[in-house]
Design a protein around this motif. Structure first.
Motif, PDB file in Angstrom:
ATOM      1  N   LEU A  19       0.818  -1.211   0.000  1.00  0.00           N
ATOM      2  CA  LEU A  19       0.000   0.000   0.000  1.00  0.00           C
ATOM      3  C   LEU A  19       0.854   1.263   0.000  1.00  0.00           C
ATOM      4  O   LEU A  19       0.533   2.247  -0.670  1.00  0.00           O
ATOM      5  CB  LEU A  19      -0.931   0.000   1.220  1.00  0.00           C
ATOM      6  CG  LEU A  19      -2.037  -1.047   1.203  1.00  0.00           C
ATOM      7  CD1 LEU A  19      -2.737  -1.109   2.555  1.00  0.00           C
ATOM      8  CD2 LEU A  19      -3.042  -0.754   0.106  1.00  0.00           C
ATOM      9  N   HIS A  20       1.956   1.227   0.751  1.00  0.00           N
ATOM     10  CA  HIS A  20       2.804   2.415   0.856  1.00  0.00           C
ATOM     11  C   HIS A  20       3.597   2.662  -0.420  1.00  0.00           C
ATOM     12  O   HIS A  20       3.649   3.799  -0.919  1.00  0.00           O
ATOM     13  CB  HIS A  20       3.753   2.252   2.040  1.00  0.00           C
ATOM     14  CG  HIS A  20       4.683   3.415   2.227  1.00  0.00           C
ATOM     15  ND1 HIS A  20       4.259   4.629   2.730  1.00  0.00           N
ATOM     16  CD2 HIS A  20       6.013   3.563   1.967  1.00  0.00           C
ATOM     17  CE1 HIS A  20       5.276   5.472   2.786  1.00  0.00           C
ATOM     18  NE2 HIS A  20       6.352   4.850   2.318  1.00  0.00           N
ATOM     19  N   ASN A  21       4.211   1.616  -0.959  1.00  0.00           N
ATOM     20  CA  ASN A  21       5.118   1.784  -2.100  1.00  0.00           C
ATOM     21  C   ASN A  21       4.402   1.893  -3.440  1.00  0.00           C
ATOM     22  O   ASN A  21       4.922   2.529  -4.362  1.00  0.00           O
ATOM     23  CB  ASN A  21       6.117   0.625  -2.155  1.00  0.00           C
ATOM     24  CG  ASN A  21       7.056   0.626  -0.958  1.00  0.00           C
ATOM     25  OD1 ASN A  21       7.400   1.672  -0.423  1.00  0.00           O
ATOM     26  ND2 ASN A  21       7.470  -0.564  -0.527  1.00  0.00           N
ATOM     27  N   ILE A  22       3.222   1.309  -3.538  1.00  0.00           N
ATOM     28  CA  ILE A  22       2.516   1.322  -4.822  1.00  0.00           C
ATOM     29  C   ILE A  22       1.383   2.342  -4.837  1.00  0.00           C
ATOM     30  O   ILE A  22       1.193   3.071  -5.818  1.00  0.00           O
ATOM     31  CB  ILE A  22       1.959  -0.080  -5.155  1.00  0.00           C
ATOM     32  CG1 ILE A  22       3.117  -1.087  -5.269  1.00  0.00           C
ATOM     33  CG2 ILE A  22       1.147  -0.051  -6.446  1.00  0.00           C
ATOM     34  CD1 ILE A  22       2.679  -2.504  -5.523  1.00  0.00           C
ATOM     35  N   PHE A  23       0.652   2.430  -3.725  1.00  0.00           N
ATOM     36  CA  PHE A  23      -0.533   3.292  -3.705  1.00  0.00           C
ATOM     37  C   PHE A  23      -0.374   4.526  -2.814  1.00  0.00           C
ATOM     38  O   PHE A  23      -1.323   5.287  -2.628  1.00  0.00           O
ATOM     39  CB  PHE A  23      -1.750   2.481  -3.242  1.00  0.00           C
ATOM     40  CG  PHE A  23      -2.072   1.310  -4.124  1.00  0.00           C
ATOM     41  CD1 PHE A  23      -2.717   1.507  -5.338  1.00  0.00           C
ATOM     42  CD2 PHE A  23      -1.714   0.022  -3.758  1.00  0.00           C
ATOM     43  CE1 PHE A  23      -3.011   0.429  -6.156  1.00  0.00           C
ATOM     44  CE2 PHE A  23      -1.996  -1.064  -4.569  1.00  0.00           C
ATOM     45  CZ  PHE A  23      -2.654  -0.863  -5.785  1.00  0.00           C
ATOM     46  N   ASN A  24       0.821   4.722  -2.259  1.00  0.00           N
ATOM     47  CA  ASN A  24       1.087   5.874  -1.385  1.00  0.00           C
ATOM     48  C   ASN A  24       0.100   5.946  -0.217  1.00  0.00           C
ATOM     49  O   ASN A  24      -0.315   7.024   0.206  1.00  0.00           O
ATOM     50  CB  ASN A  24       1.026   7.188  -2.178  1.00  0.00           C
ATOM     51  CG  ASN A  24       2.125   7.293  -3.204  1.00  0.00           C
ATOM     52  OD1 ASN A  24       3.285   7.093  -2.892  1.00  0.00           O
ATOM     53  ND2 ASN A  24       1.757   7.584  -4.443  1.00  0.00           N
ATOM     54  N   GLY A  25      -0.280   4.793   0.302  1.00  0.00           N
ATOM     55  CA  GLY A  25      -1.226   4.744   1.421  1.00  0.00           C
ATOM     56  C   GLY A  25      -0.695   3.845   2.519  1.00  0.00           C
ATOM     57  O   GLY A  25       0.499   3.778   2.775  1.00  0.00           O
TER      58      GLY A  25
END
Length: 450
Positions: A19-25
């Motif tokens: 979520l953090h690395n691909i979707f910035n979440g």
């Protein structure tokens, strides 16, 4: 149990990375997933940390950030939840997301929602609980200030060994019978006169004596219900302060210079309320053995964090984005704006979603009338409740000719380059701020991870 715990950790960390690395979440869902697998995952994750919890109505995020930066000066790596995701799932995510670096002590500094403190403290036992203040905020969710404080008290009773570092200028923090060790901080300015007898402004919350319920008086009022209080009918008065601000040397919208003890400190951020946040952080830092010089260095490195006087450069404009969510916080920001000497444009964004509080009547309790109107050359009004805000500013005496409605984020962003002043202040409620930052990220004006 061991298998379940390891599975929760593994899937939580994997979901965070994706979520953090691909979707910035990924500020909340990884924790939600992990706790569904192992209900006690937080207890396991926090088991070998010295935990500092920060709660209260205003200043949680900034105080947490300042404490974290201060402790890094002495101890290196410090775990925290910088996104402000301060409920159970967000705090679990902070542990799952943390990449351990060199550290002399394993310390976690965590912002906690007032209503969730009682849940968090069932799973971890903090070394310190920091109490910033309690003001009327989101009445539909928290109720009156005494209801909010009861939620906090319930949480603290789960951890009787924790040290309470509390704002001594808030009388509500001296109204309980907790057995915890208490350390108080507050303002004790050089011009304070113990013979002075002041009353808080009309309609100020939290000014009843905790013992006899008469109206409190003050030797000194900092703002709202904060100050050197005493009851003229009984012996209730402000407790002895261990840590104090002794002088405010200079304030601008971009900087603070103030004295604590024998040393003058500087921060690249404005607002008297941020001096309280710095004082809370100073108090914790001193309890953890930091020197004045180490604290001063950390203050000088202080960052403008997410929505808290966040600086955004767009076109040829200098934009300062400020979260506002309740009358006291908004009035504090308005007072800060009155220290601005340059002309500026003002943008106000008002939403009424669950995370903001669905009751927007609080904007009528804030003193927009106090703004120095001669410095404000243009106003943009946005958010889902832009009509309410437009009316509020009109009633406050602003000329409708300089007011423009921009209902959507795209319209607002498109209008910014044409504003007459280089400086722009955006006062925004929480979900309106999230929406605007998302749109700005999509248009490459900011980095989504700012």
């Amino acid at each position: 149990m061991f298998i379940k715990t390891n599975l929760a950790k593994f899937l939580g960390k994997v979901s965070y990375l994706v979520l953090h690395n691909i979707f910035n979440g990924g500020t909340s869902f990884p924790g939600k997933l992990a706790v569904k697998i192992d209900h006690n995952i937080l207890e396991e994750l926090a088991s070998d940390y010295e935990v500092i919890l920060v709660t209260g109505t205003n200043g949680k995020t900034m105080t947490t950030s300042i404490i974290t930066e201060a402790l890094k000066e002495k101890y290196g790596d410090v775990l925290t939840n910088p996104s402000g995701s301060n409920m159970l799932q967000g705090i679990i995510t902070a542990f799952l997301a943390h990449r351990k670096k060199h550290s002399q002590r394993k310390i976690a500094v965590l912002e906690v929602d007032e209503a969730y403190l009682k849940i968090i403290t069932t799973y971890l036992k903090p070394k310190v609980v920091v109490l910033t203040n309690i003001f009327r905020d989101q009445m539909d969710r928290y109720g009156e200030i005494y209801t909010t404080y009861e939620k906090i008290i319930t949480g603290i009773k789960n951890c009787p060994d924790a040290t309470i570092v509390a704002n001594g200028d808030a009388s509500i923090f001296s109204s309980d019978d907790l057995t915890n060790q208490k350390i108080f901080y507050g303002f004790d300015l050089n011009n304070s006169d113990q013979k002075t007898d002041l009353l808080a402004p009309v309609n100020t919350d939290g000014v009843l004596c905790a013992k006899c319920h008469n109206i409190l008086h003050y030797h000194e009022i900092v703002y709202a219900n904060l100050g050197n209080y005493f009851c003229p009918k009984c012996n209730f008065h402000r407790p002895k302060l261990k840590y104090t601000v002794n002088e405010i040397v200079k304030q601008t919208p971009k900087s603070l210079t103030f004295k604590m003890g024998t040393k003058v400190y500087q921060m690249a951020i404005g607002g008297t309320y941020n001096i309280y946040n710095a004082l809370a952080a100073y108090s914790v830092a001193k309890e953890f053995g930091l020197s004045d010089d180490e604290i001063a260095r950390s203050f000088s490195k202080n960052k403008r964090i997410f929505g808290r006087q966040e600086l955004i450069n767009y076109s040829d404009k200098e934009i300062i984005l400020i979260l506002v969510k309740n009358p006291v916080g908004l009035d504090s920001v308005l007072n800060m704006l009155n220290t601005e000497n340059d002309d500026y444009s003002l943008i106000t964004l008002l939403n009424a979603n669950h995370a903001d509080g669905i009751d927007t009547s609080w904007i009528w309790d804030s003193n927009y009338e106090s703004l120095h109107k001669e410095n404000i050359k243009h106003i943009l009004v946005g958010g889902s409740r832009h009509q309410d805000m437009h009316l509020r500013l009109k009633v406050a005496g602003f000329d409708p000719k300089i007011m423009e409605t921009t209902p959507t984020d795209d319209e607002l962003i498109d209008a910014i380059p044409n504003l007459p002043c280089k400086k722009i202040y955006i006062l925004s409620t929480y979900t309106a701020m999230l929406s605007l930052r998302k749109k700005m990220a999509e248009r490459k004006i900011i980095n989504v991870n700012m």
